[in-house]
Design a protein around this motif. Sequence first.
Motif, PDB file in Angstrom:
ATOM      1  N   PHE A  38       1.387  -1.222  -0.356  1.00 31.14           N
ATOM      2  CA  PHE A  38       0.074   0.047  -0.399  1.00 31.14           C
ATOM      3  C   PHE A  38       1.241   1.193  -0.027  1.00 31.14           C
ATOM      4  O   PHE A  38       0.640   2.247  -0.850  1.00 31.14           O
ATOM      5  CB  PHE A  38      -0.741   0.062   1.055  1.00 31.14           C
ATOM      6  CG  PHE A  38      -1.777   1.127   1.178  1.00 31.14           C
ATOM      7  CD1 PHE A  38      -2.495   1.131   0.507  1.00 31.14           C
ATOM      8  CD2 PHE A  38      -2.227   1.571   1.981  1.00 31.14           C
ATOM      9  CE1 PHE A  38      -3.970   2.579   0.860  1.00 31.14           C
ATOM     10  CE2 PHE A  38      -3.109   2.623   2.677  1.00 31.14           C
ATOM     11  CZ  PHE A  38      -3.972   3.169   0.981  1.00 31.14           C
ATOM     12  N   ILE A  39       1.950   1.085   0.773  1.00 29.97           N
ATOM     13  CA  ILE A  39       2.190   2.500   1.173  1.00 29.97           C
ATOM     14  C   ILE A  39       3.128   2.382  -0.653  1.00 29.97           C
ATOM     15  O   ILE A  39       3.274   3.788  -1.141  1.00 29.97           O
ATOM     16  CB  ILE A  39       3.847   2.261   2.155  1.00 29.97           C
ATOM     17  CG1 ILE A  39       3.012   2.247   3.436  1.00 29.97           C
ATOM     18  CG2 ILE A  39       4.704   3.106   1.626  1.00 29.97           C
ATOM     19  CD1 ILE A  39       4.111   1.891   4.459  1.00 29.97           C
ATOM     20  N   PHE A  40       3.953   1.373  -1.560  1.00 33.26           N
ATOM     21  CA  PHE A  40       4.283   1.602  -1.846  1.00 33.26           C
ATOM     22  C   PHE A  40       3.861   2.110  -3.365  1.00 33.26           C
ATOM     23  O   PHE A  40       3.797   2.629  -3.960  1.00 33.26           O
ATOM     24  CB  PHE A  40       5.189   0.497  -2.615  1.00 33.26           C
ATOM     25  CG  PHE A  40       6.780  -0.129  -2.208  1.00 33.26           C
ATOM     26  CD1 PHE A  40       8.168   0.266  -3.264  1.00 33.26           C
ATOM     27  CD2 PHE A  40       6.570  -0.135  -1.001  1.00 33.26           C
ATOM     28  CE1 PHE A  40       9.054  -0.057  -2.484  1.00 33.26           C
ATOM     29  CE2 PHE A  40       8.797  -0.193  -0.248  1.00 33.26           C
ATOM     30  CZ  PHE A  40       8.957   0.180  -1.710  1.00 33.26           C
ATOM     31  N   ARG A  41       3.084   1.579  -3.394  1.00 32.57           N
ATOM     32  CA  ARG A  41       1.532   2.028  -4.881  1.00 32.57           C
ATOM     33  C   ARG A  41       1.129   4.200  -4.250  1.00 32.57           C
ATOM     34  O   ARG A  41       1.132   4.244  -4.904  1.00 32.57           O
ATOM     35  CB  ARG A  41       0.541   1.506  -3.893  1.00 32.57           C
ATOM     36  CG  ARG A  41       0.452  -0.253  -5.043  1.00 32.57           C
ATOM     37  CD  ARG A  41       0.458  -0.407  -6.188  1.00 32.57           C
ATOM     38  NE  ARG A  41      -0.686   0.270  -6.856  1.00 32.57           N
ATOM     39  CZ  ARG A  41      -0.541   0.046  -8.189  1.00 32.57           C
ATOM     40  NH1 ARG A  41       0.637  -0.291  -8.607  1.00 32.57           N
ATOM     41  NH2 ARG A  41      -1.618   0.424  -9.293  1.00 32.57           N
ATOM     42  N   PHE A  42       1.169   3.912  -3.011  1.00 30.56           N
ATOM     43  CA  PHE A  42       1.658   6.071  -3.026  1.00 30.56           C
ATOM     44  C   PHE A  42       1.879   6.134  -3.426  1.00 30.56           C
ATOM     45  O   PHE A  42       2.481   7.871  -3.504  1.00 30.56           O
ATOM     46  CB  PHE A  42       0.672   5.625  -0.913  1.00 30.56           C
ATOM     47  CG  PHE A  42       0.742   7.465  -0.885  1.00 30.56           C
ATOM     48  CD1 PHE A  42      -0.424   7.564  -0.463  1.00 30.56           C
ATOM     49  CD2 PHE A  42       1.893   7.752  -0.646  1.00 30.56           C
ATOM     50  CE1 PHE A  42      -0.308   9.501  -0.785  1.00 30.56           C
ATOM     51  CE2 PHE A  42       2.091   9.175   0.118  1.00 30.56           C
ATOM     52  CZ  PHE A  42       0.975  10.208   0.305  1.00 30.56           C
ATOM     53  N   LEU A  43       3.294   6.140  -2.870  1.00 34.24           N
ATOM     54  CA  LEU A  43       4.788   6.371  -3.115  1.00 34.24           C
ATOM     55  C   LEU A  43       4.409   6.677  -4.719  1.00 34.24           C
ATOM     56  O   LEU A  43       5.174   7.973  -5.219  1.00 34.24           O
ATOM     57  CB  LEU A  43       6.253   6.033  -2.430  1.00 34.24           C
ATOM     58  CG  LEU A  43       5.970   5.736  -1.098  1.00 34.24           C
ATOM     59  CD1 LEU A  43       7.307   5.059  -0.696  1.00 34.24           C
ATOM     60  CD2 LEU A  43       6.352   7.367  -0.497  1.00 34.24           C
TER      61      LEU A  43
END
Length: 584
Positions: free
Chosen positions: A269-274
């Motif tokens: 989720f964090i990687f997709r947001f970044l």
Amino acid sequence: MKVISFIRTSLFLLLISLLLVFSPDAGSAKAKAVPPSVEQNISAPFATVDGAVPPPRTVDEEKMLLSIHELRQKIQKQIRDKTREAEKLRTDNDKTIAREEIAKLRESMATADNDFEKMATGVDTSKFKAEDQTFFDWKQEIFDLMKPGIMELKQLTVQARRKTELLGQQEKYQELLPMAKIATKNLHELLKTTKGQALQSQVQTLIPEWERLESQISNGLDIVNMELANMNDTQQTLLESSKATLKKFARTRGLYLSIALLTCFLIVFIFRFLQTFIRRMIPGHDSEYRPFQIRVYDLAFQVSTILAGIFAFILVFYVVEDWALLSFAIIFLAGLAWATKTALPRFWQQSEMMLNAGPVREGERLLLYGVPWLVKNINIRTTIENPDLGLTIKVPIRDLFDKTSRTFSRHEQWFPCRRDDWVILSDGTRGGVVALSHEIVELVMRGGSHKTYQTADFLGLAPLNLSRNFRIKEYFGIGYDNQADATGRIPKQLEDFMLGKIEAEGLQEELLSLRVEFNSAGASSLDLVVIADFKGSAGPIYNRLRRAIQRWCVDACTQYGWDIPFPHLTIHQRGNEAETPPEK
């Protein structure tokens, strides 16, 4: 504000995961999840399942210990006697036989010692024996990484396998014990009835061996029966065992697995947001078709997200030191790597297409499922659309591997018709399109009946679209009596007459153009052609217009006195030619 709220939520979830991993409860559960050690492998056959202290020794157990002790003394005596006899032997063959018998007696002595120790301690002492140190090659070292998981699977059936083993030993002892008793009894009777000194001496040497064997089998049977009885007393029901297993799983491995999954999803989720956040800083991110640098960035981030998720998943098992789950994860990844070995060419082709460097590219025309498509976005799920069908679908990228796209002009059609258009097919069907896709086309005909075609069959019938304007050509013949005016005045009069009829019936808004021309001189008539162009909105009354034009031609002949010819038959006779009356 949305970005700040998302960062706060992500940090909060990450903090919760770390607290669960490093909390005291997790630490205590971690101690229970370490690899099987010597202390964990201790098995108390006479203790309860939950580790309670076994009850005090019973009278039967003391009798069994005494019986085993007497057996040990008998075996020791036989070993001493055999050793003295072996010293007196002279030939090498006799000495070899004697040494083999002594070796068998010592094996029996070791078995008796083990049974005595096992009965006295109440635990399986064989698990305390040091294992032989063997050399492991690099292949074995790899399998050692998977050993905790395999051992964990074996541990699930240890009780059932042990009980099966004991039942097999019980059956074997129960079969051998009566035979040993009969053999001992027969030897004693033979000793009483035998009168020869040499024969008696030989029988006397066999009696202690068979008595020892009978005692050894009896003691083994007693030990097996006692262990089975203790196992049956302490055995839980299936429901209780299932509850205990589920509770233990929820406290240890279930918790670790949940944390690992939560951490993996959080990382993804964090990687997709970044990815989305950083993507906005790259020039051309808002273009209709992504530039090359955006494609490289997206592909790199997708690979990084997968690797980071897998690493986080495994890292949790390493931190909590649950080697069984870590072993299962390694086995799964090894199998996944082996399965994808043959798929590397396909992954390479997929990467090329995602970089828009393959045979199919964004913004080009692609033929798929027998229908042309506009490639909008190439990804794991590629987006394609057909403007005329009004259809946008997502297809797996693997469906495009053997396809090739091309550039197109803005005048090219994407489908012969659209919804609500009227078409005529080569099989004579005329109807309005009420539903169409890349799979089926449904027509409604005059009167309300519906007819459905597969799209490939529909295209094979060369549909003529009437809704984008159409032309009607109707032929009409007049007699040769009007030959003088057939190429000039009559076509003009017929055209004016028909324009008046069209206006009278309210069709002037649908008419684009009307011409009446001389077409040809036929065998019995002078043929005229009526060429009428209509708007596409008149498509539903196509056949009515054709009939109306023929009707208006007949009305014009009536009004202007033009005769309508019909075929004639002329007969010529020799010497006296005569023309017969016309026949129809």
